[in-house]
Enzyme design. Structure first.
Site: not given
Ligand code: IMP
Length: 196
Positions: A13, A44, A73, A155-158, A178, A184
């Site tokens: 999602h 969950e 994940d 996104f996220g921690y990039d 990237k 991935r």
């Molecule tokens: P999940 O896999 O949905 O449980 O979430 C993993 C979390 O790790 C994401 O919400 C991001 O915050 C972080 N994450 C995973 N892959 C990346 C990435 O390629 N870049 C930045 N953050 C990442």
């Protein structure tokens, strides 16, 4: 490519991840549909490992949709703070998905525990079939945590992750730059190799 044909559910999602996975599936002629589009519930993440959570999500989507499903994940492991945030990477940002705050927390904890700023992104990719069988593949991207965060892309921690040997963070790279460097993509390479 018998296990990757026709419609395939991308069981995530997170729109950033769906976009990256859909781009990697492009060359295989499969038709990616996201779990969100199909209205599938988001299970969950109750497992303690990336592999366990990826398998759980893929299996749930395959059983609910009757289609093969691919789930990932992933998360960030920072070695200087014992591998945190790890499987809790999404949860550190809280319900408001505040990754500024999550990055700040990583940096604060790291400042307390020492100076090992080495880190890795990890991705477990699970391919599940409607009969419930699952195969899992893991990839990693090694790098260093930098502060302050740099770049608005990704996104996220990039913005705090600088991949090994490069001087720009994932947040400063375009999607195309990237993509081949990611955890991935590496997990996906293993999946593809297993299909050959
Ligand atoms: P999940 O896999 O949905 O449980 O979430 C993993 C979390 O790790 C994401 O919400 C991001 O915050 C972080 N994450 C995973 N892959 C990346 C990435 O390629 N870049 C930045 N953050 C990442």
């Amino acid at each position: 490519m018998s296990r990757l044909t026709g419609r395939l559910v991308v069981a995530s999602h997170n729109s950033g991840k769906v976009r990256e996975i859909a781009a990697m599936l492009g060359p295989f002629g499969v038709e990616p549909v996201s779990a969100g589009e199909l209205g599938l519930p988001e299970p969950e993440e109750t497992e303690a490992t990336f592999i366990g959570n990826a398998a759980l999500k893929a299996r749930a989507a395959a059983l609910a949709s009757g289609l093969p499903a691919l789930a990932d994940d992933s998360g960030l492991e920072v070695f200087g703070i014992g591998g945190d945030p790890g499987v809790y990477s999404a949860r550190w940002a809280g319900p408001g998905k505040d990754f500024r705050a999550a990055m700040q927390l990583v940096w604060e904890k790291l400042s307390v525990t020492g100076d090992d700023r080495s880190a890795r992104f990890v991705c477990a990719l699970a391919l599940a079939q409607p009969d419930g069988s699952v195969e899992v593949f893991e990839g990693e991207a090694r790098g260093t945590i930098v502060w302050p965060p740099r770049g608005e892309k990704g996104f996220g921690y990039d913005p705090i992750f600088e991949p090994l040997g490069l001087s720009r963070t994932f947040g400063e790279m375009t999607h195309e730059e990237k993509l081949p460097l990611t955890h991935r993509a590496r997990a996906f390479e293993k999946l593809v190799a297993s299909l050959k």
